[in-house]
Design an enzyme around this catalytic site. Structure first.
Site, PDB file in Angstrom:
ATOM      1  N   THR A  81     -23.322  52.390 -35.267  1.00 51.73           N
ATOM      2  CA  THR A  81     -24.285  51.290 -35.243  1.00 51.73           C
ATOM      3  C   THR A  81     -24.751  51.023 -33.831  1.00 51.73           C
ATOM      4  OG1 THR A  81     -22.593  49.595 -34.876  1.00 51.73           O
ATOM      5  CG2 THR A  81     -23.081  50.166 -37.158  1.00 51.73           C
ATOM      6  N   LYS A 109      -6.801  46.572 -45.507  1.00 52.64           N
ATOM      7  CA  LYS A 109      -6.337  46.336 -46.876  1.00 52.64           C
ATOM      8  C   LYS A 109      -6.187  47.656 -47.629  1.00 52.64           C
ATOM      9  CE  LYS A 109      -7.547  43.991 -51.206  1.00 52.64           C
ATOM     10  NZ  LYS A 109      -8.403  42.965 -51.853  1.00 52.64           N
ATOM     11  N   HIS A 129      24.086  27.805 -17.288  1.00 54.46           N
ATOM     12  CA  HIS A 129      23.832  26.961 -18.461  1.00 54.46           C
ATOM     13  C   HIS A 129      22.577  26.105 -18.277  1.00 54.46           C
ATOM     14  CE1 HIS A 129      27.442  28.417 -20.225  1.00 54.46           C
ATOM     15  NE2 HIS A 129      28.236  27.851 -19.330  1.00 54.46           N
TER      16      HIS A 129
END
Length: 498
Positions: free
Chosen positions: A38, A141, A292
């Site tokens: 395109t 899909k 910690h």
């Protein structure tokens, strides 16, 4: 159902980012694959000498409405969505002269680049792709029959697959590419939703319109990618993984390169992040030791080795098994001093070759090299039950000269410098935070207590245990002092400024 391997016979190519596309399309053409394209992509491929069919030959319609409508047609989507083993689908294709499209190569209009370049609202709108995401989702899909490629980084792998499989791409690769396709469109739509959602009160105005545009859109979309699975989470019974933000450039644990050592754990990553973010605050060579999640020693100096020694001196007991961060290249002398202790992780801008050799004798120590970048423009997230708290980064830069002195006694320049140092450290200590400092070095740190008085007592006790004198020190705290009790404790240990 997983289909058999079918050679690719037709590929539709329509890309905004044309890097590598000519070479990829040329390789497809050499495999006798028909190329359909395109607009600008077709022009690019034709100029390169490739034979390209325009997509209008599949649809029977030309590009229209300034390119807004060109691929939204059954001639395209039928070719992408038709199940090759479904007789009904094949009959419909024959009836309507729809040709199968076996490969789709698409990346979307550059919405993100347009936004980053400061494009106005109308320009951003025109860079919202419609046909591209629709084709991508259709091909993903139907990945059982169609190969969808949205990343130029996959071109080489796809070509190798086709060489290995007589022109076909195997199912595992097609499925992986389909996942990438859905990730691609999800991220794209998320960016657009964030952009629109931050402009609810200002409609279609430009960024320079003078209106208040919210930093926090109505819904917040973010995409992160899994960097690695972790052995366990914060506790041994929890599962965990490490996810990183896409395209992050900041010097961070997420972008760090591990040079040696065991796999990072959940707590390693969290504590290393705390150490690194703190050390990034300093301009001169600095060292931060975290245990910690709290700094237990911080110092800066003209010499990195001196900074490490001063930071370690604050609390040698807590520094055992800690995380050590540097904002400079780690040298051999400093590495040798660290090697005589026990450290879990060392993170630095770089490591000299001599420093690396020192740690070769301690292969379990994790060495992380960071990018020399200090961008801090990401939002900060905190997970709570059922939601998230989101805020701008804590990047406030304190101008100590603009601070108001509220006592009759006035601090000198050195005390002001030490107070700013202490204030930076306090930012990374859990509330209620108390930080004693002097000479750009922490002397005692109290963290995470419900009472600021308790934090003060802990900080002074830490200093006492390390045989550190707090006389003439300064203190910073994130806590409000409603009574003088905590300040009395601070003063009793010899601190002069707070």
């Amino acid at each position: 159902m997983v289909n058999s391997l079918r050679p690719v016979s037709r590929a539709l190519i329509s890309v905004s980012d044309k890097d590598g596309i000519v070479a990829f399309a040329t390789a497809l053409a050499e495999k006798n694959i028909e190329l359909v394209s395109t607009g600008g992509t077709a022009e690019t491929l034709s100029k390169a000498g490739l034979t390209v069919r325009d997509v209008s030959e599949l649809t029977g319609y030309p590009d229209m409405m300034d390119g807004r409508v060109k691929t939204l047609h059954p001639g395209v989507h039928g070719g992408l969505l038709a199940i090759r083993d479904n007789e009904t689908h094949q009959a419909a294709m024959a009836e309507h002269n729809i040709q199968p499209i076996d490969m789709l190569v698409v990346n979307l209009y550059p919405f993100e680049k347009t936004l980053a370049a400061g494009g106005d609202f109308d320009k951003c709108i025109e860079n919202i792709d419609i046909g591209g995401p629709t084709m991508v989702r259709a091909a993903a899909k139907n990945h059982n029959d169609v190969t969808i490629v949205v990343n130029a980084s996959d071109y080489a792998h796809v070509l190798q697959q086709m060489s290995d499989n007589n022109g076909a791409v195997d199912h595992a690769t097609r499925f992986d590419l389909a996942i990438k396709a859905f990730e691609h469109t999800a991220e794209y739509d998320g960016m657009i939703a964030n952009y629109f959602g931050a402009r609810l009160d200002s409609a279609n105005c430009d960024d320079d319109c003078g209106h208040e545009h919210s930093e926090f859109p109505r819904t917040y979309n973010i995409q992160v990618s899994k960097k690695q699975d972790l052995r366990y989470g914060e506790n041994a019974h929890q599962s965990a993984a490490f996810y990183v933000e896409n395209d992050i450039q900041e010097a961070s644990v997420a972008t760090a390169e591990q040079l040696q050592g065991k796999e990072l754990s959940f707590n390693n990553i969290a504590d290393t992040d705390s150490a690194l973010e703190c050390v990034k605050e300093f301009a001169e060579p600095a060292c931060v030791i975290v245990k910690h999640a709290n700094p237990c020693g911080v110092a800066s100096s003209e010499d990195l080795h001196e900074a490490y020694q001063a930071a370690f001196k604050t609390d040698p007991t807590s520094a055992f098994g800690g995380i050590i961060a540097f904002n400079d290249c780690l040298d051999e002398k400093t590495a040798s001093s660290i090697a005589s202790q026990f450290a879990e992780v060392i993170i630095a801008v770089d490591f000299s070759e001599e420093a690396k050799k020192v740690f070769e004798k301690k292969p379990n120590v994790r060495l992380l090299k960071i990018k020399n970048e200090n961008n801090k423009n990401q939002l900060d997230f905190k997970k709570i039950g059922g939601g998230w708290l989101i805020q701008t980064p804590d990047d406030h830069s304190l101008d100590i000269k603009k601070c108001k002195v509220v006592t009759h006694l006035k601090p000198n320049e050195k005390q002001l410098e030490d107070m700013k140092f202490a204030w930076i450290v306090a930012q990374y200590v859990k509330s209620n935070a108390i930080v004693f400092c002097k000479n750009n070095q922490t002397l005692g740190v109290g963290a995470g207590q419900m009472s600021r008085v308790d934090s003060t007592k802990i900080a002074s006790l830490k200093a006492e245990n390390a045989n550190i004198d707090l006389t003439h020190s300064v203190v910073a705290s994130d806590a409000f002092f409603p009574f003088r009790d905590g300040i009395d404790v601070i003063a009793s240990h010899g601190a002069k400024c707070i």
